[in-house]
Design an enzyme around this catalytic site. Structure first.
Site, PDB file in Angstrom:
ATOM      1  N   GLY A 187       0.809  -1.233   0.000  1.00  0.00           N
ATOM      2  CA  GLY A 187       0.000   0.000   0.000  1.00  0.00           C
ATOM      3  C   GLY A 187       0.836   1.275   0.000  1.00  0.00           C
ATOM      4  N   CYS A 190       1.446   2.367   3.484  1.00  0.00           N
ATOM      5  CA  CYS A 190       1.718   1.210   4.344  1.00  0.00           C
ATOM      6  C   CYS A 190       3.218   1.151   4.634  1.00  0.00           C
ATOM      7  CB  CYS A 190       1.279  -0.010   3.550  1.00  0.00           C
ATOM      8  SG  CYS A 190       1.963  -1.529   4.144  1.00  0.00           S
TER       9      CYS A 190
HETATM   10  P1  5GP Z   1      -2.865   1.724  -2.151  1.00  0.00           P
HETATM   11  O1  5GP Z   1      -3.917   1.588  -3.207  1.00  0.00           O
HETATM   12  O2  5GP Z   1      -2.943   3.038  -1.450  1.00  0.00           O
HETATM   13  O3  5GP Z   1      -1.502   1.408  -2.644  1.00  0.00           O
HETATM   14  O4  5GP Z   1      -3.185   0.593  -1.068  1.00  0.00           O
HETATM   15  C1  5GP Z   1      -4.415   0.516  -0.406  1.00  0.00           C
HETATM   16  C2  5GP Z   1      -4.394  -0.617   0.577  1.00  0.00           C
HETATM   17  O5  5GP Z   1      -3.370  -0.450   1.566  1.00  0.00           O
HETATM   18  C3  5GP Z   1      -5.644  -0.752   1.421  1.00  0.00           C
HETATM   19  O6  5GP Z   1      -6.741  -1.266   0.713  1.00  0.00           O
HETATM   20  C4  5GP Z   1      -5.170  -1.616   2.570  1.00  0.00           C
HETATM   21  O7  5GP Z   1      -5.184  -2.984   2.240  1.00  0.00           O
HETATM   22  C5  5GP Z   1      -3.718  -1.181   2.730  1.00  0.00           C
HETATM   23  N1  5GP Z   1      -3.558  -0.298   3.902  1.00  0.00           N
HETATM   24  C6  5GP Z   1      -4.308   0.770   4.264  1.00  0.00           C
HETATM   25  N2  5GP Z   1      -3.828   1.351   5.372  1.00  0.00           N
HETATM   26  C7  5GP Z   1      -2.757   0.630   5.741  1.00  0.00           C
HETATM   27  C8  5GP Z   1      -1.838   0.722   6.839  1.00  0.00           C
HETATM   28  O8  5GP Z   1      -1.872   1.627   7.674  1.00  0.00           O
HETATM   29  N3  5GP Z   1      -0.871  -0.243   6.892  1.00  0.00           N
HETATM   30  C9  5GP Z   1      -0.808  -1.246   5.974  1.00  0.00           C
HETATM   31  N4  5GP Z   1       0.126  -2.175   6.135  1.00  0.00           N
HETATM   32  N5  5GP Z   1      -1.631  -1.333   4.916  1.00  0.00           N
HETATM   33  C10 5GP Z   1      -2.595  -0.415   4.810  1.00  0.00           C
END
Ligand code: 5GP
Length: 346
Positions: A187, A190
């Protein structure tokens, strides 16, 4: 100790090789998919790109735009029942929504998430989807909770995750889930990989999870790590049935977050900021696994959505896929020098 010697790939490590195609225009691509789900036996049609259940993304305002494109939103779990009531009275279409719950119910008697999700489903039974979302779905307790929700709701479509390995895809489908949410650490906000050293590069992870799910009649969501429309296409090409987006949909007027000096706040749901906003207590054992960023306000979300759909349509014409469903069948990927790909895709 064991090392898996195969190099696993991320989206930035591959490109589609273009192919002769009979498609004359992007318009010829069928972007809707019709699914029949393994455990609930429900049939559902949508454009399979969905908004993540994050603050700033899984909002009612985002859902109202996405529903016009037949795209789903997993609604963040912190809305109160009155807020649901208001949104539903103001044009929100229940068809393209999922409620979301964590698993606190199994540890805390007074847990609110599952109780609230149940109340929403009781009041609005036309909502078909339940997402059971935790950062790490490898606990036995988690799998048992999925089985309990399946017992409670035999005919709802259950989304479960997150995991990123094939054996856990199979386990969660056996426990009653229909769709497995795949992604540990990719993420945009993340920091699991840096905080814990845990994760699997997303492109290879999605390929392996899709293979496991499709073998037993299940489906997967590629969740996290998409930074461009091309990444969304690569996730579909790798075998994802759905692609879930956080960061790509964040930072818009519909985020319902703080917009100040042209900046919109966006944070991981396991970040210190999320804990501050939602009043979660730090118990001294838990480190934050998410970060907080300030994004430039990107204005209304509609043009972004159109750009993403347009990118995927265009990929389909390059590789000769008449339907989004055909993307894995039509995909030949080339491994590329990561750095060069990043330069071209930025
Ligand atoms: P992005 O599309 O922004 O790359 O990823 C979104 C995903 O990141 C979300 O659907 C969720 O699974 C993950 N995610 C959201 N918040 C967090 C966080 O605080 N920590 C982690 N490890 N993953 C997150």
């Amino acid at each position: 100790m064991r090392i898996i010697e195969d190099v696993k790939l991320d989206y930035a490590d591959v490109l589609f090789q273009p192919k002769r195609s009979k498609l004359e225009s992007r318009r010829d691509v069928e972007m809707l998919r019709t699914f029949t789900f393994h455990n609930s036996d429900r049939t559902f049609q949508c454009l399979p790109i969905m908004a993540s259940n994050m603050d700033g993304v899984g909002t009612f305002s985002v859902a109202k735009v996405l529903q016009q494109h037949k795209m789903m939103t997993v609604i963040r779990k912190h809305y109160k029942i009155e807020e649901w009531q208001n949104a539903i009275g103001n044009g929100l279409n229940l068809k393209y929504l999922s409620v979301c719950t964590g698993t606190a119910a199994i540890w805390k008697k007074d847990a609110e998430d599952y109780a609230l999700a149940k109340e929403v489903l009781e009041r609005w039974p036309d909502i078909k989807f339940i997402t059971i979302d935790v950062a790490n779905a490898y606990h036995q307790n988690y799998a048992d909770f999925v089985a309990r929700v399946r017992d409670d709701y035999p005919d709802k479509i259950i989304i479960a995750g997150n995991i990123i390995t094939p054996e856990m895809v199979e386990e969660l489908i056996i426990k009653g889930a229909d769709i497995i949410k795949c992604g540990i650490g990719p993420g945009s906000v993340c920091i699991t990989r840096t905080m814990t050293g845990v994760g699997v590069p997303q492109f290879s992870g999605v390929m392996e999870c899709a293979d496991a799910a499709h073998g037993v009649g299940g489906h997967i969501i590629a969740d996290g790590g998409c930074n461009t429309p091309g990444d969304v296409s690569k996730a579909f090409g790798a075998g994802a049935d759905f692609v879930m987006l956080g960061g790509m949909l964040a930072g818009h007027d519909e985020s319902e977050g703080k917009i100040e000096d042209g900046k919109v706040e966006f944070y991981g749901m396991a970040s210190d900021r999320a804990m501050e906003v939602h009043g979660a207590r730090k118990d001294g054992y838990r480190g934050a696994e998410g970060k907080s960023v300030l994004l430039d306000n990107r204005g209304p979300i509609e043009p972004t959505v159109i750009e993403i759909i347009g990118g995927v349509r265009s990929t389909c014409t390059y590789i000769g896929a008449r339907r989004i469903k055909d993307m894995p069948k039509c995909a030949t990927f080339v491994k590329v020098n990561n750095t060069i790909n990043k330069v071209y895709s930025s």
